[in-house]
Motif scaffolding. Structure first.
Motif, short mmCIF file in Angstrom:
data_model
loop_
_atom_site.label_atom_id
_atom_site.label_comp_id
_atom_site.label_asym_id
_atom_site.label_seq_id
_atom_site.Cartn_x
_atom_site.Cartn_y
_atom_site.Cartn_z
N UNK A 80 0.82 -1.19 0.00
CA UNK A 80 0.00 0.00 0.00
C UNK A 80 0.86 1.24 0.00
N UNK A 81 0.20 2.38 0.11
CA UNK A 81 0.93 3.64 0.11
C UNK A 81 0.21 4.70 0.91
N UNK A 82 0.99 5.67 1.36
CA UNK A 82 0.49 6.87 2.02
C UNK A 82 1.10 8.05 1.26
N UNK A 83 0.28 8.98 0.79
CA UNK A 83 0.77 10.21 0.21
C UNK A 83 0.73 11.26 1.31
N UNK A 84 1.90 11.77 1.66
CA UNK A 84 2.04 12.64 2.83
C UNK A 84 2.50 14.03 2.45
N UNK A 85 2.13 14.98 3.26
CA UNK A 85 2.63 16.35 3.16
C UNK A 85 3.58 16.56 4.32
N UNK A 86 4.82 16.96 4.01
CA UNK A 86 5.83 17.17 5.05
C UNK A 86 6.73 18.34 4.67
N UNK A 87 7.32 18.97 5.67
CA UNK A 87 8.23 20.10 5.44
C UNK A 87 9.43 19.68 4.62
N UNK A 88 9.99 18.50 4.98
CA UNK A 88 11.23 18.03 4.37
C UNK A 88 11.33 16.52 4.58
N UNK A 90 13.26 14.82 6.53
CA UNK A 90 13.32 14.43 7.95
C UNK A 90 11.92 14.29 8.55
N UNK A 91 11.05 15.24 8.26
CA UNK A 91 9.69 15.14 8.78
C UNK A 91 8.96 13.96 8.14
N UNK A 92 9.17 13.74 6.84
CA UNK A 92 8.53 12.61 6.16
C UNK A 92 8.97 11.28 6.79
N UNK A 93 10.23 11.17 7.15
CA UNK A 93 10.73 9.96 7.81
C UNK A 93 10.08 9.80 9.18
N UNK A 94 9.96 10.88 9.92
CA UNK A 94 9.31 10.82 11.23
C UNK A 94 7.86 10.37 11.10
N UNK A 95 7.18 10.81 10.05
CA UNK A 95 5.80 10.39 9.82
C UNK A 95 5.76 8.91 9.43
N UNK A 96 6.68 8.48 8.58
CA UNK A 96 6.73 7.08 8.13
C UNK A 96 6.99 6.12 9.28
N UNK A 97 7.73 6.57 10.28
CA UNK A 97 8.00 5.73 11.45
C UNK A 97 6.71 5.34 12.17
N UNK A 98 5.66 6.13 12.02
CA UNK A 98 4.40 5.89 12.71
C UNK A 98 3.49 4.91 11.97
N UNK A 104 6.79 -4.53 10.69
CA UNK A 104 6.81 -5.85 10.06
C UNK A 104 7.71 -5.89 8.83
N UNK A 105 7.82 -4.78 8.16
CA UNK A 105 8.55 -4.72 6.90
C UNK A 105 9.32 -3.43 6.79
N UNK A 106 9.05 -2.67 5.74
CA UNK A 106 9.76 -1.41 5.53
C UNK A 106 8.85 -0.39 4.88
N UNK A 107 9.21 0.87 5.04
CA UNK A 107 8.50 1.98 4.41
C UNK A 107 9.52 2.74 3.57
N UNK A 108 9.31 2.76 2.27
CA UNK A 108 10.18 3.51 1.37
C UNK A 108 9.60 4.91 1.21
N UNK A 109 10.39 5.93 1.51
CA UNK A 109 9.92 7.32 1.44
C UNK A 109 10.59 7.98 0.23
#
Length: 119
Positions: A80-88, A90-98, A104-109
């Protein structure tokens, strides 16, 4: 800036879950989306059907080639996927951690690339 968070995991792990474990994981994802949306970070997202439902399309020399399954064999499948709005990033990674399947696997940002306007 927009970022795409691609969710990957081994479908064998999901297939081994009990109904309750699968339900609980889905509920965590729903809660994650609600939190991201409330904070103004969630733009869109969807879960995907299992990899065996995938079809890959290629066009070579004007000929369309269709094959069952994903483009490449990998240990983890795109779920699946999440389309996110982030400042940069670093923030996108912090959101992906959640995103719950990160456990269980990985999140490619990846940042979204805007196409140029039409000619």
């Amino acid at each position: 800036m927009k970022y795409l968070a691609l969710v990957y995991y081994q479908e064998s792990i999901i297939n081994a879950m009990t109904e309750k474990e699968w339900h609980d994981l889905n509920q965590k994802c729903i809660q994650c989306v609600a939190g991201l949306a409330e904070a103004g970070h969630f733009i869109a997202g969807q879960a995907l059907q299992p990899v065996e439902t995938a079809t890959t399309v290629r066009v070579r020399n004007g000929e369309t080639l269709i094959s069952d399954g994903p483009f490449a064999e990998t240990k983890e499948q795109l779920a699946g996927f999440y389309l996110l709005e982030a400042r940069d990033l670093n923030e996108a990674i912090q959101l992906a951690e959640k995103i719950p399947p990160a456990q269980l696997g990985s999140i490619e940002v990846r940042p979204i690339r805007d196409l140029p306007p039409p000619d």
